[in-house]
Design an enzyme around this catalytic site. Structure first.
Site, PDB file in Angstrom:
ATOM      1  CD1 TRP A 287     -18.052  17.372  18.704  1.00 48.25           C
ATOM      2  CD2 TRP A 287     -15.934  17.087  17.710  1.00 48.25           C
ATOM      3  NE1 TRP A 287     -17.369  16.655  19.359  1.00 48.25           N
ATOM      4  CE2 TRP A 287     -16.001  16.160  18.693  1.00 48.25           C
ATOM      5  CE3 TRP A 287     -15.101  16.584  16.582  1.00 48.25           C
ATOM      6  CZ2 TRP A 287     -15.371  14.866  18.849  1.00 48.25           C
ATOM      7  CZ3 TRP A 287     -14.130  15.807  17.064  1.00 48.25           C
ATOM      8  CH2 TRP A 287     -14.451  14.906  18.012  1.00 48.25           C
TER       9      TRP A 287
ATOM     10  CE1 TYR B  90     -21.173  17.138  17.792  1.00 46.43           C
ATOM     11  CE2 TYR B  90     -21.009  18.772  16.033  1.00 46.43           C
ATOM     12  CZ  TYR B  90     -20.855  17.586  16.344  1.00 46.43           C
ATOM     13  OH  TYR B  90     -20.612  16.569  15.370  1.00 46.43           O
TER      14      TYR B  90
ATOM     15  CD  GLN C 203     -21.603  14.301  10.302  1.00 46.62           C
ATOM     16  OE1 GLN C 203     -21.070  14.771  11.356  1.00 46.62           O
ATOM     17  NE2 GLN C 203     -22.607  14.937   9.941  1.00 46.62           N
TER      18      GLN C 203
ATOM     19  CD1 TRP D 233     -17.893  11.543  11.593  1.00 45.22           C
ATOM     20  CD2 TRP D 233     -16.424  11.906  12.857  1.00 45.22           C
ATOM     21  NE1 TRP D 233     -18.128  10.561  12.269  1.00 45.22           N
ATOM     22  CE2 TRP D 233     -17.124  10.978  13.166  1.00 45.22           C
ATOM     23  CE3 TRP D 233     -15.316  12.224  13.657  1.00 45.22           C
ATOM     24  CZ2 TRP D 233     -16.652   9.685  14.315  1.00 45.22           C
ATOM     25  CZ3 TRP D 233     -14.829  11.514  14.617  1.00 45.22           C
ATOM     26  CH2 TRP D 233     -15.407  10.449  14.663  1.00 45.22           C
TER      27      TRP D 233
ATOM     28  CB  ALA E 226      -6.862  12.234  11.973  1.00 48.18           C
TER      29      ALA E 226
ATOM     30  NE  ARG F 127     -10.292  19.358  17.758  1.00 47.85           N
ATOM     31  CZ  ARG F 127     -11.134  18.814  16.877  1.00 47.85           C
ATOM     32  NH1 ARG F 127     -11.438  17.483  16.505  1.00 47.85           N
ATOM     33  NH2 ARG F 127     -11.808  19.650  16.251  1.00 47.85           N
TER      34      ARG F 127
ATOM     35  N   GLY G 244     -12.932  21.255  10.753  1.00 51.43           N
ATOM     36  CA  GLY G 244     -13.160  22.152  11.908  1.00 51.43           C
ATOM     37  C   GLY G 244     -11.993  23.237  11.705  1.00 51.43           C
TER      38      GLY G 244
ATOM     39  CG  ASN H 148      -8.126  23.811   6.481  1.00 46.27           C
ATOM     40  OD1 ASN H 148      -6.921  23.950   6.425  1.00 46.27           O
ATOM     41  ND2 ASN H 148      -8.648  23.859   7.588  1.00 46.27           N
TER      42      ASN H 148
HETATM   43  P1  NDP Z   1     -10.739  17.928  11.389  1.00 42.22           P
HETATM   44  O1  NDP Z   1     -10.265  16.578  11.173  1.00 42.22           O
HETATM   45  O2  NDP Z   1     -10.932  18.785  10.198  1.00 42.22           O
HETATM   46  O3  NDP Z   1      -9.857  18.652  12.456  1.00 42.22           O
HETATM   47  C1  NDP Z   1     -10.220  19.958  12.764  1.00 42.22           C
HETATM   48  C2  NDP Z   1      -9.330  20.646  13.698  1.00 42.22           C
HETATM   49  O4  NDP Z   1      -7.723  20.543  13.249  1.00 42.22           O
HETATM   50  C3  NDP Z   1      -9.551  22.244  13.840  1.00 42.22           C
HETATM   51  O5  NDP Z   1     -10.226  22.326  15.039  1.00 42.22           O
HETATM   52  C4  NDP Z   1      -7.985  22.569  14.357  1.00 42.22           C
HETATM   53  O6  NDP Z   1      -7.603  22.017  15.701  1.00 42.22           O
HETATM   54  C5  NDP Z   1      -7.006  21.887  13.385  1.00 42.22           C
HETATM   55  N1  NDP Z   1      -6.853  22.213  12.227  1.00 42.22           N
HETATM   56  C6  NDP Z   1      -7.811  22.840  10.937  1.00 42.22           C
HETATM   57  N2  NDP Z   1      -7.304  23.371   9.993  1.00 42.22           N
HETATM   58  C7  NDP Z   1      -5.723  23.582  10.185  1.00 42.22           C
HETATM   59  C8  NDP Z   1      -4.775  23.866   9.683  1.00 42.22           C
HETATM   60  N3  NDP Z   1      -4.904  24.428   8.385  1.00 42.22           N
HETATM   61  N4  NDP Z   1      -3.529  23.665  10.384  1.00 42.22           N
HETATM   62  C9  NDP Z   1      -3.474  22.972  11.553  1.00 42.22           C
HETATM   63  N5  NDP Z   1      -4.446  22.644  12.241  1.00 42.22           N
HETATM   64  C10 NDP Z   1      -5.839  22.668  11.626  1.00 42.22           C
HETATM   65  O7  NDP Z   1     -12.130  17.805  11.994  1.00 42.22           O
HETATM   66  P2  NDP Z   1     -12.845  17.714  13.373  1.00 42.22           P
HETATM   67  O8  NDP Z   1     -12.321  16.620  14.163  1.00 42.22           O
HETATM   68  O9  NDP Z   1     -12.990  19.009  13.945  1.00 42.22           O
HETATM   69  O10 NDP Z   1     -14.520  17.219  12.685  1.00 42.22           O
HETATM   70  C11 NDP Z   1     -15.061  18.169  11.662  1.00 42.22           C
HETATM   71  C12 NDP Z   1     -16.448  18.124  11.985  1.00 42.22           C
HETATM   72  O11 NDP Z   1     -17.082  16.878  11.654  1.00 42.22           O
HETATM   73  C13 NDP Z   1     -17.168  18.490  13.189  1.00 42.22           C
HETATM   74  O12 NDP Z   1     -17.043  19.956  13.496  1.00 42.22           O
HETATM   75  C14 NDP Z   1     -18.475  17.949  13.259  1.00 42.22           C
HETATM   76  O13 NDP Z   1     -19.139  19.014  12.223  1.00 42.22           O
HETATM   77  C15 NDP Z   1     -18.111  16.701  12.500  1.00 42.22           C
HETATM   78  N6  NDP Z   1     -18.157  15.543  13.391  1.00 42.22           N
HETATM   79  C16 NDP Z   1     -19.117  14.645  13.361  1.00 42.22           C
HETATM   80  C17 NDP Z   1     -18.922  13.481  14.477  1.00 42.22           C
HETATM   81  C18 NDP Z   1     -20.102  12.465  14.223  1.00 42.22           C
HETATM   82  O14 NDP Z   1     -20.281  11.701  15.164  1.00 42.22           O
HETATM   83  N7  NDP Z   1     -21.000  12.610  13.358  1.00 42.22           N
HETATM   84  C19 NDP Z   1     -17.955  13.358  15.284  1.00 42.22           C
HETATM   85  C20 NDP Z   1     -16.816  14.474  15.070  1.00 42.22           C
HETATM   86  C21 NDP Z   1     -17.136  15.437  14.308  1.00 42.22           C
HETATM   87  P3  NDP Z   1      -6.708  23.060  16.661  1.00 42.22           P
HETATM   88  O15 NDP Z   1      -6.399  24.419  15.809  1.00 42.22           O
HETATM   89  O16 NDP Z   1      -7.274  23.346  17.784  1.00 42.22           O
HETATM   90  O17 NDP Z   1      -5.542  22.088  16.892  1.00 42.22           O
END
Ligand code: NDP
Length: 321
Positions: free
Chosen positions: A21, A54, A177, A205, A209, A228, A285, A295
């Site tokens: 996402w 997405y 989910q 998901w 956060a 992000r 993500g 992670n």
């Molecule tokens: P997370 O809470 O895991 O956030 C992921 C984001 O955090 C990354 O894209 C990155 O963003 C940052 N990040 C990840 N690892 C690290 C690290 N080691 N150090 C620092 N920053 C880090 O989850 P998401 O919000 O991305 O959601 C995960 C999944 O959940 C989605 O891909 C989707 O599959 C699902 N989802 C489902 C929903 C639903 O309605 N069913 C709604 C939303 C998500 P950056 O580097 O850009 O800061």
């Protein structure tokens, strides 16, 4: 990487799933997306979550292309249906038989796959009769286009009604989910007890956060470049409710707890959701491969009860439940 069963099914999935996402087809270029998928595979992740909506279909295309040379039997692929992809006509939203049937065909075409392992109702549809929705999902399974059916963000009563109808139709809902993290605990009082009774797992998901629990956002400080929070394609908007100085200060109180466990903050956040035995997998993500590599070390971590209490205490004023 440890595996867990998805609901009361025989399907094993990795307890950390890579989700795309906001990143694939949007925040990151395709070569970075491919590198993140490679990092996930190299770290033992075999479960991947996407959705038709997405990046308006592009996320499924990018993921499908990145996985094209992998052995299909070694992967567990999740996608979803509800919102429109492209034109927003009257039948392009929701869980009608028409939208589900057209939705699965569109997803398989974009992923370039013959079937998905888990097909999920992205939300509950209050307008379509639930009998119609469940009947359409049963036919998707019979046609071999999806092997298992799940839902997303359904409440306890919706899970009960859906599971009853699914069983009558000869299959079972295996997953829900929802959003779930140390900061967002809305599912704890009702959804988790209902799901346990019904044999439904949570695939959760935003366990970090959206990156806030990584601790990289500091109160009063400029936003980290490339994060992000600076993504004008959509991410900056979805994360903004978390970028509050009180929340960010409380998150910093987790640092000594992570240190005590020998974990990084991102690893602590992911390990926290995995302490719940109704959680089958954390959907995580990543915008760069190094994050994936970091992670995955959260798999298999046990957090002692006294440190779980310390986390509750640190975050208490900021927890949504
Ligand atoms: P997370 O809470 O895991 O956030 C992921 C984001 O955090 C990354 O894209 C990155 O963003 C940052 N990040 C990840 N690892 C690290 C690290 N080691 N150090 C620092 N920053 C880090 O989850 P998401 O919000 O991305 O959601 C995960 C999944 O959940 C989605 O891909 C989707 O599959 C699902 N989802 C489902 C929903 C639903 O309605 N069913 C709604 C939303 C998500 P950056 O580097 O850009 O800061």
């Amino acid at each position: 990487m440890d595996y867990r069963y998805l609901g009361r099914s025989g399907l094993k999935i990795t307890e950390i799933t890579y989700g795309n996402w906001l990143t694939h087809g949007s925040q990151v270029e395709n070569d970075v997306a491919t590198a993140c998928v490679r990092a996930a595979l190299d770290a033992g992740i075999t479960t991947f979550d996407t959705a038709d909506v997405y990046a308006n279909g592009k996320a499924e295309e990018v993921l499908g292309a990145a996985l094209a040379s992998e052995r299909r039997e070694s992967l567990e692929i999740f996608t979803k249906v509800y919102w429109p992809v492209g034109p927003k006509g009257p039948n392009d939203t929701g869980l009608s038989r028409k939208h589900i049937m057209e939705g699965i065909n569109g997803s398989l075409r974009r992923l370039n796959m013959d079937y998905v392992d888990l097909y999920q109702a992205h939300r509950f549809d209050h307008e379509t009769p639930l009998e119609e929705t469940i009947g359409a999902f049963a036919d998707v399974v019979r046609a071999g286009k999806a092997l298992y059916i799940g839902v997303s963000e359904w409440n306890a009563e919706q899970l009960h009604r859906g599971q009853l109808l699914a069983r009558e139709a000869g299959f079972a809902l295996v997953s829900n989910q929802p959003q779930y993290s140390a900061l967002w605990r809305v599912i704890e009082p009702e959804v988790i007890p209902a799901a346990k009774e019904l044999g439904i797992s949570q695939v959760v998901w935003s366990p970090m956060a959206q990156g806030v629990l990584s601790g990289k956002y500091l109160p009063g400080a400029p936003l980290p470049a490339g994060s992000r929070a600076t993504d004008e394609h959509g991410g900056a908007n979805t994360i903004k409710a978390y970028l509050d100085d009180t929340i960010l200060s409380n998150v910093q109180k987790l640092r000594p707890i992570a240190d005590e466990l020998g974990l990084t903050m991102p690893q602590l956040a992911i390990a926290w959701v995995l302490q719940n035995d109704n959680v089958a997998t954390a959907l995580v993500g990543a915008s760069r491969p190094e994050q994936v590599a970091e992670n995955v070390a959260a798999s298999g971590v046990k957090i002692p009860v006294e440190l779980m209490s310390a986390i509750d205490e640190a975050l208490a004023p900021s927890i949504v439940n």
